[in-house]
Design a protein around this motif. Structure first.
Motif, PDB file in Angstrom:
ATOM      1  N   PHE A   1       5.783 -10.090 -12.421  1.00  0.00           N
ATOM      2  CA  PHE A   1       4.650 -10.360 -13.303  1.00  0.00           C
ATOM      3  C   PHE A   1       4.887  -9.556 -14.569  1.00  0.00           C
ATOM      4  O   PHE A   1       4.665  -8.337 -14.607  1.00  0.00           O
ATOM      5  CB  PHE A   1       3.321  -9.961 -12.650  1.00  0.00           C
ATOM      6  CG  PHE A   1       2.129 -10.272 -13.508  1.00  0.00           C
ATOM      7  CD1 PHE A   1       1.765 -11.585 -13.759  1.00  0.00           C
ATOM      8  CD2 PHE A   1       1.373  -9.250 -14.073  1.00  0.00           C
ATOM      9  CE1 PHE A   1       0.674 -11.884 -14.566  1.00  0.00           C
ATOM     10  CE2 PHE A   1       0.277  -9.534 -14.883  1.00  0.00           C
ATOM     11  CZ  PHE A   1      -0.082 -10.858 -15.121  1.00  0.00           C
TER      12      PHE A   1
ATOM     13  N   ARG B   1      -0.028 -15.668  -7.423  1.00  0.00           N
ATOM     14  CA  ARG B   1       0.186 -14.278  -7.830  1.00  0.00           C
ATOM     15  C   ARG B   1      -0.126 -14.075  -9.301  1.00  0.00           C
ATOM     16  O   ARG B   1      -0.771 -13.085  -9.686  1.00  0.00           O
ATOM     17  CB  ARG B   1       1.630 -13.871  -7.522  1.00  0.00           C
ATOM     18  CG  ARG B   1       1.944 -13.743  -6.039  1.00  0.00           C
ATOM     19  CD  ARG B   1       3.435 -13.514  -5.823  1.00  0.00           C
ATOM     20  NE  ARG B   1       3.752 -13.232  -4.429  1.00  0.00           N
ATOM     21  CZ  ARG B   1       4.990 -13.052  -3.965  1.00  0.00           C
ATOM     22  NH1 ARG B   1       6.024 -13.122  -4.803  1.00  0.00           N
ATOM     23  NH2 ARG B   1       5.203 -12.795  -2.684  1.00  0.00           N
ATOM     24  N   ASP B   2       0.330 -14.989 -10.152  1.00  0.00           N
ATOM     25  CA  ASP B   2       0.091 -14.850 -11.589  1.00  0.00           C
ATOM     26  C   ASP B   2      -1.402 -14.876 -11.908  1.00  0.00           C
ATOM     27  O   ASP B   2      -1.891 -14.069 -12.718  1.00  0.00           O
ATOM     28  CB  ASP B   2       0.793 -15.977 -12.352  1.00  0.00           C
ATOM     29  CG  ASP B   2       2.297 -15.793 -12.456  1.00  0.00           C
ATOM     30  OD1 ASP B   2       2.789 -14.691 -12.136  1.00  0.00           O
ATOM     31  OD2 ASP B   2       2.978 -16.755 -12.862  1.00  0.00           O
TER      32      ASP B   2
ATOM     33  N   ASN C   1      -3.041 -11.621 -10.604  1.00  0.00           N
ATOM     34  CA  ASN C   1      -2.580 -10.426 -11.323  1.00  0.00           C
ATOM     35  C   ASN C   1      -3.130 -10.341 -12.745  1.00  0.00           C
ATOM     36  O   ASN C   1      -3.180  -9.247 -13.329  1.00  0.00           O
ATOM     37  CB  ASN C   1      -1.053 -10.405 -11.381  1.00  0.00           C
ATOM     38  CG  ASN C   1      -0.422  -9.938 -10.079  1.00  0.00           C
ATOM     39  OD1 ASN C   1      -0.988  -9.137  -9.354  1.00  0.00           O
ATOM     40  ND2 ASN C   1       0.758 -10.455  -9.770  1.00  0.00           N
ATOM     41  N   THR C   2      -3.524 -11.462 -13.311  1.00  0.00           N
ATOM     42  CA  THR C   2      -3.994 -11.464 -14.695  1.00  0.00           C
ATOM     43  C   THR C   2      -5.320 -10.723 -14.821  1.00  0.00           C
ATOM     44  O   THR C   2      -6.270 -11.007 -14.090  1.00  0.00           O
ATOM     45  CB  THR C   2      -4.170 -12.909 -15.202  1.00  0.00           C
ATOM     46  OG1 THR C   2      -2.911 -13.596 -15.105  1.00  0.00           O
ATOM     47  CG2 THR C   2      -4.630 -12.928 -16.653  1.00  0.00           C
TER      48      THR C   2
ATOM     49  N   HIS D   1     -10.225  -3.252  -8.630  1.00  0.00           N
ATOM     50  CA  HIS D   1      -9.357  -4.424  -8.491  1.00  0.00           C
ATOM     51  C   HIS D   1     -10.139  -5.732  -8.399  1.00  0.00           C
ATOM     52  O   HIS D   1      -9.638  -6.726  -7.858  1.00  0.00           O
ATOM     53  CB  HIS D   1      -8.448  -4.273  -7.270  1.00  0.00           C
ATOM     54  CG  HIS D   1      -7.432  -3.182  -7.415  1.00  0.00           C
ATOM     55  ND1 HIS D   1      -6.467  -3.194  -8.394  1.00  0.00           N
ATOM     56  CD2 HIS D   1      -7.243  -2.033  -6.719  1.00  0.00           C
ATOM     57  CE1 HIS D   1      -5.721  -2.101  -8.289  1.00  0.00           C
ATOM     58  NE2 HIS D   1      -6.170  -1.383  -7.288  1.00  0.00           N
TER      59      HIS D   1
ATOM     60  N   LYS E   1      -9.249  -9.545  -8.853  1.00  0.00           N
ATOM     61  CA  LYS E   1      -8.694 -10.388  -7.792  1.00  0.00           C
ATOM     62  C   LYS E   1      -9.756 -11.188  -7.048  1.00  0.00           C
ATOM     63  O   LYS E   1      -9.435 -11.947  -6.145  1.00  0.00           O
ATOM     64  CB  LYS E   1      -7.916  -9.537  -6.787  1.00  0.00           C
ATOM     65  CG  LYS E   1      -8.786  -8.779  -5.790  1.00  0.00           C
ATOM     66  CD  LYS E   1      -7.943  -8.056  -4.755  1.00  0.00           C
ATOM     67  CE  LYS E   1      -8.804  -7.388  -3.693  1.00  0.00           C
ATOM     68  NZ  LYS E   1      -9.492  -8.368  -2.844  1.00  0.00           N
TER      69      LYS E   1
ATOM     70  N   TRP F   1      -4.193  -9.692  -2.049  1.00  0.00           N
ATOM     71  CA  TRP F   1      -3.623  -8.548  -2.778  1.00  0.00           C
ATOM     72  C   TRP F   1      -2.767  -7.722  -1.824  1.00  0.00           C
ATOM     73  O   TRP F   1      -3.190  -7.423  -0.708  1.00  0.00           O
ATOM     74  CB  TRP F   1      -4.760  -7.680  -3.312  1.00  0.00           C
ATOM     75  CG  TRP F   1      -4.352  -6.580  -4.238  1.00  0.00           C
ATOM     76  CD1 TRP F   1      -4.092  -5.275  -3.917  1.00  0.00           C
ATOM     77  CD2 TRP F   1      -4.172  -6.669  -5.654  1.00  0.00           C
ATOM     78  NE1 TRP F   1      -3.763  -4.557  -5.030  1.00  0.00           N
ATOM     79  CE2 TRP F   1      -3.810  -5.394  -6.117  1.00  0.00           C
ATOM     80  CE3 TRP F   1      -4.288  -7.722  -6.563  1.00  0.00           C
ATOM     81  CZ2 TRP F   1      -3.557  -5.145  -7.463  1.00  0.00           C
ATOM     82  CZ3 TRP F   1      -4.040  -7.466  -7.907  1.00  0.00           C
ATOM     83  CH2 TRP F   1      -3.677  -6.199  -8.345  1.00  0.00           C
TER      84      TRP F   1
ATOM     85  N   GLY G   1       0.327  -6.134  -5.573  1.00  0.00           N
ATOM     86  CA  GLY G   1      -0.423  -6.972  -6.511  1.00  0.00           C
ATOM     87  C   GLY G   1      -0.870  -8.253  -5.853  1.00  0.00           C
ATOM     88  O   GLY G   1      -0.933  -8.369  -4.621  1.00  0.00           O
ATOM     89  N   GLY G   2      -1.208  -9.243  -6.671  1.00  0.00           N
ATOM     90  CA  GLY G   2      -1.730 -10.512  -6.181  1.00  0.00           C
ATOM     91  C   GLY G   2      -0.808 -11.173  -5.169  1.00  0.00           C
ATOM     92  O   GLY G   2       0.411 -11.131  -5.313  1.00  0.00           O
TER      93      GLY G   2
END
Length: 462
Positions: A115, A150-151, A154-155, A246, A249, A432, A443-444
């Motif tokens: 990412f 994931r993208d 994670n954003t 977090h 997410k 996550w 991360g995601g």
């Protein structure tokens, strides 16, 4: 094709040789003394995800041994190597069949994920050669859908508010020639999505219902529902700082619905796909919904608000009701949500908790989860706990006062909005990774998505 794969190996592809602790000694028996001495000197014992680069007589890497644990899912075989090896082109050197090598290649792609939207890297990646006998389309399908999830997760929330999430769904619809539409702001009340409106109305980012449909109307309906809380402050029952850190997410359920939709559409499964997402921010302002308020729902049930931080189920309940409407009911209804901390207490952060009354459906899911290395665990829809949602002034409360069984009572709340004759499964996921593991960076993360895709593919491709 992603940077981590190539279809032309060129002349310099380095052999990747999977070995277990049992097969390593047999492999060494057929090697020159210098190779045996080198492997012994490095201390390589073929532990899972370990690698040993073997030089030729000129000191150049001629092959790489990759440690394999036969008890782990095949998909993770090369996942560690994808991050440990230097740049260059590699090829699998094994007598395993094409299905094994296809799955191992999926893991390579998952392991190569980065990412880098906010911190670009110019470090070249190692690339894996995909020969003609592996299913390159399947590899790309699995890797791309997981990367999408994931993208999105994670954003940061600043760039992933309801309008951004809706745009991601629109782009996916455009890519696969699907129908796309939204209902936004006060129009949610006119179109009978009052709970989505209530949760999102305090934010300057307009709440919306997002819908994507694809496939022939003649095919069985598969409906995916996703919780898209783009940031969750907890509302007036505000979260502490650690619990809020977090919460970008909290739209992970919507990300899963879009990732699974991409898998289904890219595989051209013979289904009529419908995706429903409630995209909101649970913010605090003078217009925020309050503890003690009684909300209307699309189904007509009144809901007393015990806690504004139990907002995800409010977003989902209107969508689940909509999913069950119409003459042609879903052949399967799946919802994904980052719903409860209680599910994390029950199964930890690395397993997707799920709920369903359909034993056959869960049996298929469990089998697919093992095959795909995408673990799930079924929790009970224990009917006696429904009393914990009783309200003196409304049909149901959005959560109970007990600190026990929170994931179960949340699922029982959702069940109230699903028609009994609709095969339904609810995923309560972390979305996550709290730590980095081979193929699963911190991360995601997509959890339960690949396993559920296999269930849908097997059910509707017969």
């Amino acid at each position: 094709m992603r940077e981590c794969f190539v279809r032309d190996p060129g002349d310099q592809a380095t052999a990747l040789i999977p070995v277990t602790s049992d097969t390593l000694s047999r492999w060494l028996e057929g090697q020159p003394q210098r190779v045996r001495a080198w492997v012994e000197a490095t201390g390589f014992k073929a532990k899972s995800h370990s690698v040993c680069s073997i030089p030729d007589e000129q000191g150049q890497v001629q092959s790489v041994l990759v440690g394999v644990d036969e008890d782990q899912a095949v998909v993770w075989t090369l996942a560690g190597a994808a991050r440990k090896l230097t740049s260059g082109v590699y090829r699998l050197d094994t007598d395993r069949d094409a299905a094994w090598r296809t799955q191992a290649s999926v893991g390579w792609g998952l392991g190569a994920y980065r990412f880098d939207r906010y911190k670009p890297s110019d470090k070249p990646q190692p690339a894996l050669y995909l020969p003609d006998d592996v299913d390159a389309d399947e590899i790309m399908r699995q890797v791309d859908a997981t990367a999408l999830v994931r993208d999105l997760v994670n954003t940061p929330a600043q760039d992933m508010m309801p309008e951004h999430l809706a745009e991601a769904a629109r782009m996916l619809a455009d890519a696969y020639d699907a129908e796309f539409g939204t209902v936004e702001g006060d129009a949610l009340l006119d179109e009978r999505y009052p709970c989505i409106h209530a949760v999102g109305r305090a934010s300057q980012h307009t709440p919306r219902k997002v819908e994507l449909t694809w496939g022939s109307r003649k095919h069985p309906v598969v409906t995916l529902v996703g919780k898209g809380v783009c940031f969750d402050s907890g509302g007036l029952d505000i979260k502490p700082a650690g619990g809020m850190r977090h919460m970008k997410k909290d739209m992970g359920g919507a990300a899963h619905a879009l990732g699974l939709a991409q898998l289904i559409m890219s595989a051209k499964l013979p289904v009529r796909l419908r995706v429903l997402i409630g995209a909101v921010e649970n913010a605090i302002s003078g217009d925020a919904f309050r503890p003690g308020d009684v909300l209307a729902s699309r189904k007509g049930l009144s809901i007393e608000i015990e806690n504004t931080d139990a907002e995800g189920r409010l977003v989902l309940c209107d969508l689940l009701t909509a999913a069950c409407e119409g003459k042609k009911k879903p052949a399967v209804l799946v919802d994904f949500a980052t719903l409860t901390g209680a599910a994390r207490v029950a199964v930890g952060t690395e397993i997707a908790a799920c709920f369903t009354d359909d034993d056959a459906l869960f049996g298929e899911l469990q089998e697919s989860a093992v095959e795909s290395g995408d673990p799930v665990w079924r929790l009970p829809l224990h009917a006696p706990y429904r009393s914990g949602l009783d309200s003196q002034i409304a049909d149901i409360a959005n959560c109970g006062s007990s600190s026990y069984g929170g994931a179960i009572t949340a699922a029982l709340f959702l069940k109230e909005f699903v028609e009994p004759d609709v095969p339904w499964i609810h995923f309560d996921i972390m979305a996550w990774n709290t730590r980095t593991r081979p193929g699963r960076p911190k991360g995601g993360e997509a959890m339960g998505m690949r396993a559920m895709f296999e269930v849908i593919r097997k059910r509707f491709s017969r």
